[in-house]
Design a protein around this motif. Structure first.
Motif, short mmCIF file in Angstrom:
data_model
loop_
_atom_site.label_atom_id
_atom_site.label_comp_id
_atom_site.label_asym_id
_atom_site.label_seq_id
_atom_site.Cartn_x
_atom_site.Cartn_y
_atom_site.Cartn_z
N HIS A 197 0.84 -1.19 0.00
CA HIS A 197 0.00 0.00 0.00
C HIS A 197 0.88 1.24 0.00
O HIS A 197 1.67 1.46 0.92
N ALA A 198 0.74 2.05 -1.04
CA ALA A 198 1.47 3.31 -1.14
C ALA A 198 0.84 4.13 -2.26
O ALA A 198 0.37 3.56 -3.26
N GLY A 199 0.81 5.45 -2.09
CA GLY A 199 0.25 6.31 -3.13
C GLY A 199 1.04 6.19 -4.42
O GLY A 199 2.26 6.02 -4.40
N PRO A 200 0.36 6.24 -5.56
CA PRO A 200 1.04 6.02 -6.85
C PRO A 200 2.15 7.04 -7.14
O PRO A 200 3.10 6.73 -7.86
N ARG A 201 2.04 8.25 -6.59
CA ARG A 201 3.07 9.26 -6.81
C ARG A 201 3.78 9.63 -5.52
O ARG A 201 4.37 10.69 -5.40
N SER A 202 3.73 8.73 -4.54
CA SER A 202 4.35 9.02 -3.25
C SER A 202 5.85 8.74 -3.28
O SER A 202 6.35 8.00 -4.13
N LEU A 248 7.51 7.06 -1.01
CA LEU A 248 7.76 5.66 -0.64
C LEU A 248 7.62 4.73 -1.83
O LEU A 248 8.44 3.82 -2.03
N ALA A 249 6.56 4.93 -2.63
CA ALA A 249 6.35 4.07 -3.79
C ALA A 249 7.48 4.21 -4.80
O ALA A 249 7.94 3.23 -5.39
N ALA A 250 7.94 5.44 -5.00
CA ALA A 250 9.03 5.67 -5.96
C ALA A 250 10.35 5.13 -5.44
O ALA A 250 11.14 4.54 -6.19
N LYS A 251 10.58 5.30 -4.16
CA LYS A 251 11.87 4.91 -3.58
C LYS A 251 12.01 3.41 -3.42
O LYS A 251 13.05 2.82 -3.74
N TYR A 252 10.96 2.76 -2.91
CA TYR A 252 11.05 1.35 -2.58
C TYR A 252 10.33 0.43 -3.56
O TYR A 252 10.54 -0.78 -3.55
N GLY A 253 9.45 0.97 -4.38
CA GLY A 253 8.68 0.14 -5.30
C GLY A 253 7.44 -0.43 -4.63
O GLY A 253 7.39 -0.61 -3.42
N LYS A 254 6.44 -0.70 -5.45
CA LYS A 254 5.16 -1.19 -4.94
C LYS A 254 4.88 -2.57 -5.51
O LYS A 254 5.06 -2.82 -6.71
N LEU A 255 4.41 -3.47 -4.65
CA LEU A 255 4.08 -4.82 -5.08
C LEU A 255 2.81 -4.83 -5.92
O LEU A 255 1.90 -4.02 -5.71
N GLY A 256 2.74 -5.76 -6.87
CA GLY A 256 1.54 -5.92 -7.67
C GLY A 256 0.51 -6.78 -6.97
O GLY A 256 0.75 -7.32 -5.87
N GLU A 257 -0.63 -6.96 -7.60
CA GLU A 257 -1.70 -7.77 -7.01
C GLU A 257 -1.26 -9.23 -6.81
O GLU A 257 -1.65 -9.87 -5.83
N ASN A 258 -0.48 -9.74 -7.73
CA ASN A 258 -0.01 -11.13 -7.65
C ASN A 258 1.43 -11.19 -7.13
O ASN A 258 2.28 -11.91 -7.69
N ASN A 306 12.09 -5.35 3.87
CA ASN A 306 11.52 -4.59 4.98
C ASN A 306 10.09 -5.08 5.21
O ASN A 306 9.27 -5.07 4.29
N GLU A 307 9.81 -5.51 6.44
CA GLU A 307 8.52 -6.14 6.72
C GLU A 307 7.50 -5.18 7.34
O GLU A 307 6.64 -5.58 8.13
N THR A 308 7.56 -3.91 6.94
CA THR A 308 6.58 -2.94 7.43
C THR A 308 5.16 -3.38 7.09
O THR A 308 4.24 -3.23 7.90
N GLN A 309 4.97 -3.93 5.89
CA GLN A 309 3.62 -4.32 5.46
C GLN A 309 3.48 -5.82 5.22
O GLN A 309 2.39 -6.37 5.38
N VAL A 310 4.54 -6.48 4.82
CA VAL A 310 4.51 -7.93 4.59
C VAL A 310 5.60 -8.58 5.42
O VAL A 310 6.78 -8.23 5.30
N LYS A 311 5.23 -9.52 6.26
CA LYS A 311 6.18 -10.18 7.14
C LYS A 311 7.19 -11.01 6.34
O LYS A 311 6.85 -11.62 5.33
N VAL A 312 8.42 -11.00 6.83
CA VAL A 312 9.49 -11.69 6.12
C VAL A 312 9.22 -13.19 6.02
O VAL A 312 9.62 -13.84 5.05
N GLY A 313 8.53 -13.75 7.01
CA GLY A 313 8.22 -15.17 6.96
C GLY A 313 7.36 -15.54 5.76
O GLY A 313 7.52 -16.62 5.17
N GLU A 314 6.42 -14.66 5.37
CA GLU A 314 5.59 -14.91 4.20
C GLU A 314 6.43 -14.94 2.93
O GLU A 314 6.15 -15.70 2.00
N VAL A 315 7.45 -14.10 2.91
CA VAL A 315 8.29 -14.00 1.71
C VAL A 315 9.26 -15.19 1.62
O VAL A 315 9.46 -15.76 0.55
#
Length: 206
Positions: free
Chosen positions: A128-133, A135-145, A172-181
């Motif tokens: 979750h990150a704004g399309p022009r934010s 954070l999204a530009a710096k770290y990249g945003k995950l897709g739906e899949n 970085n597990e701010t939004q998705v835990k490393v164990g899931e990855v």
């Protein structure tokens, strides 16, 4: 004894001196057999790009952002001005430059099997990150899949990694835990380290 015998052998000394004079000197051959100087060895090593960063972004984690031993890749190649209202930034914007050596998708890398000794994998980690934010530009945003994307990305990085190679994974597990990855990776990491103020960034070595 030896002292009595040597002076009585003038022919022996004449032959020995003659053979020493006729012995050829080969300074060029000696130079050829000497090991290359350290500077030349370093130049050769750096000319062989044996490190891959397939999701380099703006190369934030690199000390030398132009390291000649490394191929920097990314899906994006752009200079963007993004919103950044962080403390101390009066302008409210920030410019980010993403300039890979080669455009590539880490799910389908354009390299043969076993090409690299080291792969540094730092994929997008935000759901979750704004399309022009910023954070999204710096770290990249995950897709739906994103699970399928990461599974394919791991598999491709393993494919281009040499059998005796090393993969360093940053998450970085701010939004998705490393164990899931890690459940999507083809192997378990050997060891790792947690960093950052909130202890959310994981560095793992495979």
């Amino acid at each position: 004894g030896v002292r009595q015998w040597l002076p009585m052998q003038p022919a022996f000394w004449s032959l020995l001196l003659s053979s020493r004079k006729q012995r050829p000197t080969k300074p060029y051959a000696l130079r050829q057999s000497s090991p290359p100087p350290p500077a030349l060895l370093m130049e050769r090593a750096m000319s062989e790009q044996m490190v891959l960063d397939p999701c380099c972004g703006s190369r934030m984690m690199w000390f030398d952002k132009s390291d000649p031993r490394t191929i920097f890749g990314d899906r994006r190649s752009e200079t963007i001005v993004v919103t950044d209202n962080s403390r101390g930034n009066a302008s409210g914007t920030r410019t980010l430059r993403i300039e890979p050596d080669t455009l590539m998708d880490f799910r389908a890398l354009p390299f043969p099997d076993g090409r690299f000794k080291l792969v540094a994998l730092d994929p997008p980690h935000l759901e979750h990150a704004g399309p022009r934010s910023w954070l999204a530009a710096k770290y990249g945003k995950l897709g739906e899949n994103w699970r399928d994307d990461l599974r394919e990305g791991f598999a491709e990085c393993w494919r281009v990694l040499a059998s005796d190679g090393v993969l360093v994974f940053k998450w970085n597990e701010t939004q998705v835990k490393v164990g899931e990855v890690l459940a999507l990776a083809p192997a378990k990491p050997l060891f790792g380290q947690v960093s950052g103020r909130s202890r959310m960034t994981h560095w793992l070595v495979f």
